[in-house]
Design a protein around this motif. Sequence first.
Motif, mmCIF file in Angstrom:
data_model
loop_
_atom_site.group_PDB
_atom_site.id
_atom_site.type_symbol
_atom_site.label_atom_id
_atom_site.label_comp_id
_atom_site.label_asym_id
_atom_site.label_seq_id
_atom_site.Cartn_x
_atom_site.Cartn_y
_atom_site.Cartn_z
ATOM 1 N N PRO A 77 15.998 -46.223 -42.289
ATOM 2 C CA PRO A 77 15.372 -47.265 -41.477
ATOM 3 C C PRO A 77 15.019 -48.491 -42.318
ATOM 4 C CG PRO A 77 13.857 -45.439 -41.843
ATOM 5 C CD PRO A 77 15.175 -45.033 -42.422
ATOM 6 N N THR A 78 14.881 -49.610 -41.664
ATOM 7 C CA THR A 78 14.506 -50.844 -42.357
ATOM 8 C C THR A 78 13.028 -50.795 -42.723
ATOM 9 O OG1 THR A 78 13.868 -51.995 -40.338
ATOM 10 C CG2 THR A 78 16.196 -52.162 -41.022
ATOM 11 N N ARG A 79 12.608 -51.724 -43.559
ATOM 12 C CA ARG A 79 11.205 -51.800 -43.951
ATOM 13 C C ARG A 79 10.327 -52.053 -42.721
ATOM 14 N NH1 ARG A 79 6.664 -54.836 -43.918
ATOM 15 N NH2 ARG A 79 5.285 -54.327 -45.626
ATOM 16 N N ASP A 80 10.784 -52.922 -41.825
ATOM 17 C CA ASP A 80 10.013 -53.203 -40.606
ATOM 18 C C ASP A 80 9.870 -51.964 -39.730
ATOM 19 O OD1 ASP A 80 9.500 -55.827 -41.260
ATOM 20 O OD2 ASP A 80 11.171 -56.627 -40.083
ATOM 21 N N GLN A 81 10.927 -51.163 -39.646
ATOM 22 C CA GLN A 81 10.851 -49.941 -38.856
ATOM 23 C C GLN A 81 9.870 -48.949 -39.484
ATOM 24 O OE1 GLN A 81 15.056 -49.196 -38.944
ATOM 25 N NE2 GLN A 81 15.355 -49.944 -36.858
ATOM 26 N N LEU A 82 9.899 -48.831 -40.801
ATOM 27 C CA LEU A 82 8.944 -47.963 -41.496
ATOM 28 C C LEU A 82 7.517 -48.474 -41.315
ATOM 29 C CD1 LEU A 82 10.916 -47.355 -44.802
ATOM 30 C CD2 LEU A 82 10.458 -45.665 -43.024
ATOM 31 N N TYR A 83 7.356 -49.796 -41.397
ATOM 32 C CA TYR A 83 6.038 -50.392 -41.220
ATOM 33 C C TYR A 83 5.486 -50.094 -39.827
ATOM 34 C CZ TYR A 83 2.273 -53.749 -40.847
ATOM 35 O OH TYR A 83 1.040 -54.319 -40.648
ATOM 36 N N ASN A 84 6.312 -50.230 -38.806
ATOM 37 C CA ASN A 84 5.859 -49.941 -37.441
ATOM 38 C C ASN A 84 5.422 -48.490 -37.293
ATOM 39 O OD1 ASN A 84 6.218 -52.532 -36.503
ATOM 40 N ND2 ASN A 84 8.309 -52.164 -35.793
ATOM 41 N N GLU A 85 6.182 -47.577 -37.900
ATOM 42 C CA GLU A 85 5.791 -46.168 -37.840
ATOM 43 C C GLU A 85 4.487 -45.941 -38.589
ATOM 44 O OE1 GLU A 85 7.476 -41.691 -38.804
ATOM 45 O OE2 GLU A 85 8.865 -43.392 -38.874
ATOM 46 N N ALA A 86 4.318 -46.588 -39.747
ATOM 47 C CA ALA A 86 3.079 -46.463 -40.525
ATOM 48 C C ALA A 86 1.889 -46.995 -39.726
ATOM 49 C CB ALA A 86 3.217 -47.210 -41.849
ATOM 50 N N ARG A 94 -0.712 -50.330 -45.681
ATOM 51 C CA ARG A 94 0.708 -50.464 -45.344
ATOM 52 C C ARG A 94 1.219 -51.890 -45.478
ATOM 53 N NH1 ARG A 94 -2.182 -49.383 -40.717
ATOM 54 N NH2 ARG A 94 -2.289 -51.127 -39.271
ATOM 55 N N SER A 95 0.357 -52.872 -45.266
ATOM 56 C CA SER A 95 0.827 -54.262 -45.282
ATOM 57 C C SER A 95 1.262 -54.720 -46.670
ATOM 58 C CB SER A 95 -0.238 -55.205 -44.729
ATOM 59 O OG SER A 95 -1.387 -55.167 -45.559
ATOM 60 N N THR A 96 0.771 -54.069 -47.710
ATOM 61 C CA THR A 96 1.155 -54.459 -49.072
ATOM 62 C C THR A 96 2.246 -53.562 -49.650
ATOM 63 O OG1 THR A 96 -0.602 -53.090 -50.025
ATOM 64 C CG2 THR A 96 -1.136 -55.402 -49.551
ATOM 65 N N MET A 97 2.692 -52.576 -48.881
ATOM 66 C CA MET A 97 3.685 -51.624 -49.390
ATOM 67 C C MET A 97 5.103 -52.146 -49.215
ATOM 68 S SD MET A 97 2.378 -47.954 -48.019
ATOM 69 C CE MET A 97 0.744 -47.332 -48.328
ATOM 70 N N ASN A 98 5.984 -51.767 -50.151
ATOM 71 C CA ASN A 98 7.404 -52.063 -49.995
ATOM 72 C C ASN A 98 8.078 -50.903 -49.256
ATOM 73 O OD1 ASN A 98 8.028 -50.011 -51.866
ATOM 74 N ND2 ASN A 98 7.995 -51.450 -53.587
ATOM 75 N N LYS A 99 9.370 -50.989 -49.086
ATOM 76 C CA LYS A 99 10.087 -50.000 -48.277
ATOM 77 C C LYS A 99 9.937 -48.577 -48.832
ATOM 78 C CE LYS A 99 14.660 -48.834 -46.530
ATOM 79 N NZ LYS A 99 16.051 -49.234 -46.379
ATOM 80 N N SER A 100 10.134 -48.403 -50.126
ATOM 81 C CA SER A 100 10.064 -47.051 -50.697
ATOM 82 C C SER A 100 8.640 -46.501 -50.642
ATOM 83 C CB SER A 100 10.603 -47.032 -52.126
ATOM 84 O OG SER A 100 9.833 -47.860 -52.956
#
Length: 112
Positions: A77-86, A94-100
């Motif tokens: 999934p993209t970073r945005d998709q991971l962010y939405n799940e988080a 979560r707002s300061t995290m990168n994709k990994s």
Amino acid sequence: MPKEWTDKQERQYEHIRDSEKDQGASTERAKEVAARTVNKNRAQAGQTRTASRTSVQDKSPQQRGGQRSGRDGPKGPTRDQLYNEARQRNIEGRSTMNKSQLASALKRKKAS
């Protein structure tokens, strides 16, 4: 198929569904992939009342061409998709995290 779909979108749905089944996907999975593809295209074309940011801003399924489905190159999934799940799971920071980092945090949250 929803009544909002055009004839072309219905044909696209059937083509994708049949293609997925030919590649060994279950009937339910084939229907899901086909519906998601058509609905994402509709969202990008502005034909839906609501659409997620990732649906509108991400590459179209045709442009992506399996980029996240088991070939070399970017996967998952993209970073945005991971962010939405988080966000849905209330992961702090979560707002300061990168994709990994998002992927790791989600993995830890699922394990607990």
